[in-house]
Design an enzyme around this catalytic site. Sequence first.
Site, short mmCIF file in Angstrom:
data_model
loop_
_atom_site.label_atom_id
_atom_site.label_comp_id
_atom_site.label_asym_id
_atom_site.label_seq_id
_atom_site.Cartn_x
_atom_site.Cartn_y
_atom_site.Cartn_z
N GLU A 8 11.59 16.16 14.49
CA GLU A 8 11.90 15.82 13.11
C GLU A 8 11.19 16.81 12.20
OE1 GLU A 8 10.07 12.35 11.23
OE2 GLU A 8 12.04 11.86 10.42
N GLU A 33 9.74 1.12 10.55
CA GLU A 33 10.84 2.05 10.25
C GLU A 33 10.24 3.44 10.33
OE1 GLU A 33 13.80 1.11 10.05
OE2 GLU A 33 13.73 -0.99 9.41
N LYS A 75 0.87 -1.18 0.00
CA LYS A 75 0.00 0.00 0.00
C LYS A 75 0.91 1.23 0.00
CE LYS A 75 -1.72 3.06 2.03
NZ LYS A 75 -1.64 4.47 1.55
N CYS A 129 14.40 10.10 6.33
CA CYS A 129 14.39 9.68 7.74
C CYS A 129 15.80 9.60 8.30
CB CYS A 129 13.68 8.34 7.87
SG CYS A 129 14.31 7.13 6.74
#
Length: 456
Positions: free
Chosen positions: A358, A231, A156, A265
Amino acid sequence: MATETISVWNPATEEHITDVRSFTADDVYDAIGAAVTAQRKWMKLPMAQRQQFLNDIADTVLVHRDELARLESTDVGKPIHAATAEVEGVAACFRYYAGALDKVHGDAITLDDGISLTFHEPIGVIGVITPWNFPLPIASWNIAPALAAGNAVIVKPASMTPLSTTRLGELIAGISPVKGLFQVVTGSGSIAGGALIDDPRVGKISFTGSTEVGQSILRSSATTMKRVTLELGGKSANLVFEDADVKAAAQAAPGAVFDNSGQDCCARSRILVQRSVLGEFVGEFIEATRALKLGDPNSPDTDLGPLVSAEHHRAVSEFLTEDQHYLYRGETPDAPGHWLAPQIILDETGKSRAAVDEIFGPVAVIIPFDTEDDAVRIANDSIYGLSGSIWSRDVARALRVSRQVQSGTLSVNSNSSIRVQTPFGGFKQSGMGRELGLEGLLGYTELKTVFVKTEE
Ligand code: NAP
Ligand code: MG
């Protein structure tokens, strides 16, 4: 009822590209049914045929390299040279797992009354949910080992960037020895993704994306006791010691934080610099950042494209408050597209929102430090632990610091984060489980123990 669709946009021009199908939960359940049947056939195929299929995928990806790279570049806003290298990496990933497929084996131990054997069995059907920043690479890091381990896979992709994965699905379907072995279901995270998570026939979910959604997936997976690999986010540190080749560190630093416009990331978005070399580092770093070319992703010399969407642009811009100490603010073009040029902030405390959260955009925060202990303490003062770099000419220091930094991946005198041959994943809230390397393949297996009685 007409099939629902999702609109896909070009972030560099804000033009509508196309619409893709929005799978309902029932559509996804149908896909899972087909995958269950396909997996039973797949795991029984001769080993050489399974290896051949993975190699065929690699060949097909390379034949369609430019097409896939163009799709990725248009959909994500990624520079074409980066997208092309990523597609080549996808082929290499399938090639690696084609080679690994026949090298994974169990173990045996003789006991007083017999022998115990262990087997790495396929899990069955794997659901892979991917983000928008590296759609094809992240999909391949899961599809290839999962297929190699004998599973069927349903991906997906992120709703903002479904095009390259959808095309990969078509290409693989065209050469697959078993129908339904690999399928792509486009649609919303909560509906199409949710159906994969809720269905007991899916044995494992591999998710890459935000920590928040990862947490919710971990909670929902409890109901069917699904295996889960996550992750998630990061706020990785780039540690520059005074005994480093400071010029080399400063010239590498822009790539480590601004590549993919910071939507990475593994971005080393906290740059920790020993105070005695701060001036030298900052001067070189700004010069190297200034040289980055922001512009049309299709142009071969472009280094930085736009951010992925207007919404994401707003979220990143919220970090750029006026009260901060900017060392550099790149010039952002006033044109259609979600553009943002690199920004460099100095934060003596390392406690500002920009230094802690982040951002996932082209924003670097420099934090000075005095001693090695300070550097390690600041690096570890984060909920995340995904990646990072250590710059030093002292091998003992580089290894000593590497052992102390709480992070799943580190590189010394380099920006390297991800290699197909080695495990990748996060400490702390950057995730759980590992992708890539042989560990990545084993993560798509269940361990079975069989005892055979041989003695009375
Ligand atoms: P996201 O919002 O978490 O979305 C990631 C994927 O999850 C998308 O396919 C999304 O579908 C789907 N999703 C959303 N809500 C869901 C739900 N309730 N159930 C099931 N699936 C759901 O993340 P993003 O904004 O796309 O990506 C940015 C984040 O990903 C950053 O935090 C970044 O650090 C992280 N990331 C981590 C890695 C890594 O390897 N550690 C790599 C890349 C990115 P929709 O698109 O339809 O919402
Ligand atoms: Mg999202």
